[in-house]
Write an enzyme that holds these catalytic residues in place. Sequence first.
Site, short mmCIF file in Angstrom:
data_model
loop_
_atom_site.label_atom_id
_atom_site.label_comp_id
_atom_site.label_asym_id
_atom_site.label_seq_id
_atom_site.Cartn_x
_atom_site.Cartn_y
_atom_site.Cartn_z
N TYR A 313 -1.59 3.93 -17.49
CA TYR A 313 -0.59 4.87 -17.97
C TYR A 313 -0.77 6.28 -17.41
O TYR A 313 0.18 7.03 -17.24
CB TYR A 313 -0.69 5.01 -19.49
CG TYR A 313 -0.29 3.82 -20.30
CD1 TYR A 313 1.02 3.36 -20.26
CD2 TYR A 313 -1.19 3.18 -21.14
CE1 TYR A 313 1.41 2.28 -21.04
CE2 TYR A 313 -0.81 2.10 -21.93
CZ TYR A 313 0.49 1.66 -21.87
OH TYR A 313 0.87 0.60 -22.63
N SER A 349 3.68 -3.07 -14.34
CA SER A 349 3.34 -1.79 -14.98
C SER A 349 2.67 -2.03 -16.32
O SER A 349 2.77 -3.12 -16.90
CB SER A 349 4.60 -0.95 -15.19
OG SER A 349 5.24 -1.32 -16.41
N ASP A 350 1.99 -1.03 -16.84
CA ASP A 350 1.49 -1.13 -18.21
C ASP A 350 2.68 -1.07 -19.17
O ASP A 350 3.80 -0.75 -18.78
CB ASP A 350 0.43 -0.06 -18.49
CG ASP A 350 -0.60 -0.55 -19.50
OD1 ASP A 350 -0.25 -1.38 -20.37
OD2 ASP A 350 -1.77 -0.12 -19.42
N TRP A 351 2.42 -1.39 -20.43
CA TRP A 351 3.50 -1.67 -21.39
C TRP A 351 4.22 -0.40 -21.89
O TRP A 351 3.59 0.52 -22.42
CB TRP A 351 2.91 -2.44 -22.57
CG TRP A 351 3.01 -3.93 -22.48
CD1 TRP A 351 3.34 -4.77 -23.51
CD2 TRP A 351 2.80 -4.79 -21.34
NE1 TRP A 351 3.36 -6.08 -23.06
CE2 TRP A 351 3.04 -6.12 -21.76
CE3 TRP A 351 2.47 -4.58 -20.01
CZ2 TRP A 351 2.94 -7.22 -20.89
CZ3 TRP A 351 2.37 -5.67 -19.15
CH2 TRP A 351 2.59 -6.96 -19.59
N GLY A 352 5.54 -0.38 -21.70
CA GLY A 352 6.35 0.64 -22.37
C GLY A 352 6.43 1.98 -21.66
O GLY A 352 6.08 3.00 -22.23
#
Length: 645
Positions: A313, A349-352
């Site tokens: 992130y 990608s990482d979440w959110g």
Amino acid sequence: MSSGNLLRWRRRALLSLLFTTALTPSVTARPEPVSKIPAHPLMVRSENETLPYRDASLCTEDRVEDLLQRMTLPEKAGQLFHTQMQMGPNGTLDSGNVTARRNSSDNMIGEKLMTHFNLVGDVTNVRVTAEWYNRIQERALQTRLGIPITLSSDPRHAFTENIGTGFAANQFSQWPESLGLAALRDAEVVQKFAEIAREEYMAIGIRTALHPQIDLATEPRWSRIGNTMGEDANLTAELVVAYLKGFQGEELGTHSVSTITKHFPGGGPMENGEDSHFAYGKNQTYPGNNLEYHLIPFKAAIAAGARQMMPYYSRPIGTEYDEVGFSFNKGIITDLLRGELGFEGIVCSDWGLITDTVITGQDMPARAWGVEHLTELQRAAMILNAGVDQFGGEQRPELIIELVETGVLPEERLDVSVRRLLREKFILGLFENPFVDVDAAVQVVGNPYFRRIGNETQRKAYTLLTNTDNILPLKSDSNLKLYVEGIDAEHLEARNLSLASTPEEADLALIRLQAPYETRPGGFEKKYHVGSLEYNATEKARQAAIYSAVPTIVDIYLDRPAAIPEIAESVNALLANFGAGPDAFLDVVFGVDGAQPMGKLPYDLPRSMAAVEVNKEDVPFDTEDPVFRFGHGLRGRRVTRRAVF
Ligand SMILES: *[C@@H]1O[C@H](CO)[C@@H](O)[C@H](O)[C@H]1NC(C)=O
Ligand SMILES: *[C@@H]1O[C@H](CO)[C@@H](O)[C@H](O)[C@H]1NC(C)=O
Ligand SMILES: *[C@@H]1O[C@H](CO)[C@@H](O)[C@H](O)[C@H]1NC(C)=O
Ligand SMILES: *[C@@H]1O[C@H](CO)[C@@H](O)[C@H](O)[C@H]1NC(C)=O
Ligand SMILES: *[C@@H]1O[C@H](CO)[C@@H](O)[C@H](O)[C@H]1NC(C)=O
Ligand SMILES: *[C@@H]1O[C@H](CO)[C@@H](O)[C@H](O)[C@H]1NC(C)=O
Ligand SMILES: *[C@@H]1O[C@H](CO)[C@@H](O)[C@H](O)[C@H]1NC(C)=O
Ligand SMILES: *[C@@H]1O[C@H](CO)[C@@H](O)[C@H](O)[C@H]1NC(C)=O
Ligand SMILES: CC(=O)N[C@H]1CO[C@H](CO)[C@@H](O)[C@@H]1O
């Protein structure tokens, strides 16, 4: 589904389990599936012949191209999303929850045409979970093209319980966290772990691991050190190779669990040790100009065939790269990861990163660090333009459709990523074999052999930091009266240990501790252990009273490198664990069946918070005068007799 077809799927699933469940350390190559697998009867088709993409006798690239040219824009857009899915009651499809901003499984599979999901929630019933998995695959087969689901998961083989980072073992065999595997310094143990985890995953349909986590623990305050392999780049680089081999095999195939190595380019150097799930922790810093060091394990992973990669992130501060989150960062993804390091796999990608959401009741803004001002559409475009293939923790294909329809993004850009994602499904054999055998799953997951090896590894990974007068292992036939903290009574009663209710009445104290941390508010945030690595004054005084009253053995769970010189100086023996149950602890204390601590510290243990505060986040081994150094560990003496209680 016709019973004949179900039988055929089942037989194939069972066959695959027989091949992979061989209790040998090497991954067995599996025969190629029989050609011309008939189209599933649930699929609605205009043709009766086998479509080329369903024809297992064709090469993967031809199948990918055949399927790609049949796909509509919404079908392509759906592939680019990979988000949480949970099981409904009794293994039914989850019907969603508007308050929790969770769409129904039926909606995500049938309307959004998504095919990548990560399983959230504990696996408490293997049969029901395997049945649920078959149900989501049946639902996927009812879509126009019948593209099978790829199910993924955060780690599930240790003790961590945090919807954002991992789930406790439950029905799976239970091992120390990856830090404990690193403490053993043994690539064979790591590979064995990964092979067993692979078989347990595959049995219930999990075909992608959202791990290994190979960030380096150069900043001791960071809350996510517990799932790394420690502070040393070379050790992590060596072990990640064995880890990938265990999950994927020599080459990815129908026997494999694909892996997502994370978090590129190394999530360790968190500014002030905060975490970038949260706005105040968005920065990663490199005061030691040491980004290269953090790339060492990633280079090893790429050379070893890492299939997928997840950027963190965070945004980098004070480097040559833009100060935007790593998945928005073209310099990081396209130039560094794909260009310089030659990575050809999937970047997820990482979440959110796009949509504001709610996690376990807590409002969580999108982790669009450095690009907070952009619209959702602009964020999505920037991530794809950076070179990322898939959006984690998002279910917004409509954004991608709009980007293409308005001419912002050429459809060919989607094709590049969709090809990579489909290729993975074909190689994993999901088109031929989307189902699992439920009975076999019950046999495989948590079988006594796997559990025994996990249990033994918990014991071995114990790291003995001090052992005055070789007090350990205890000679338990002396019938000591014990004062105990941190162990439920049932474990003590099962061993007929005689207990004292105060330290003063005891001959010896056994104290199990959690490394110090400060609790932050918020349903999600409180799961992250942050802040001081020292116990506060009240807790230090409370412990000191015990240590001065009675000889004491302390066991501390080091999910972060605690600063505990006062404990090391006052107790008779100090053990560190990286995830171990109470029985593992008691077996090590009493040397039951020869159990002995074989671990070595995977990082330095700092002397104080003051020393930690002046450390450079990106530099290893730089806190002043550590209490114990990386590699310290008094290996247990060989115990030749069985302890008597
Ligand atoms: C496909 O098969 C079905 C059932 O066997 C048959 O009724 C139908 O006519 C066939 N369609 C074509 C286009 O051949
Ligand atoms: C789950 O199954 C049990 C046993 O068949 C039943 O009693 C219960 O009502 C079911 N729960 C739901 C939510 O369907
Ligand atoms: C939906 O989610 C909210 C918030 O997480 C929770 O309080 C509620 O119990 C959930 N509803 C159901 C039916 O599970
Ligand atoms: C790590 O490995 C590299 C390359 O093999 C070597 O040059 C270096 O000295 C090693 N560092 C440590 C700390 O072992
Ligand atoms: C991050 O770094 C920037 C640039 O140095 C700085 O302005 C900011 O205060 C830092 N912290 C956060 C939480 O943004
Ligand atoms: C593994 O350890 C757990 C917890 O102590 C215990 O319940 C279980 O019986 C052990 N299993 C095996 C096969 O050793
Ligand atoms: C504990 O004591 C009971 C009763 O004396 C005995 O049956 C049992 O075997 C003992 N258990 C152990 C682990 O020594
Ligand atoms: C001190 O630490 C203990 C144990 O971690 C905790 O329960 C207590 O709330 C803390 N006290 C203060 C004043 O922070
Ligand atoms: C069934 C359901 O929950 N549908 C919702 C899923 O998410 C979209 C937004 O992406 C909503 O519009 C649907 O109502």
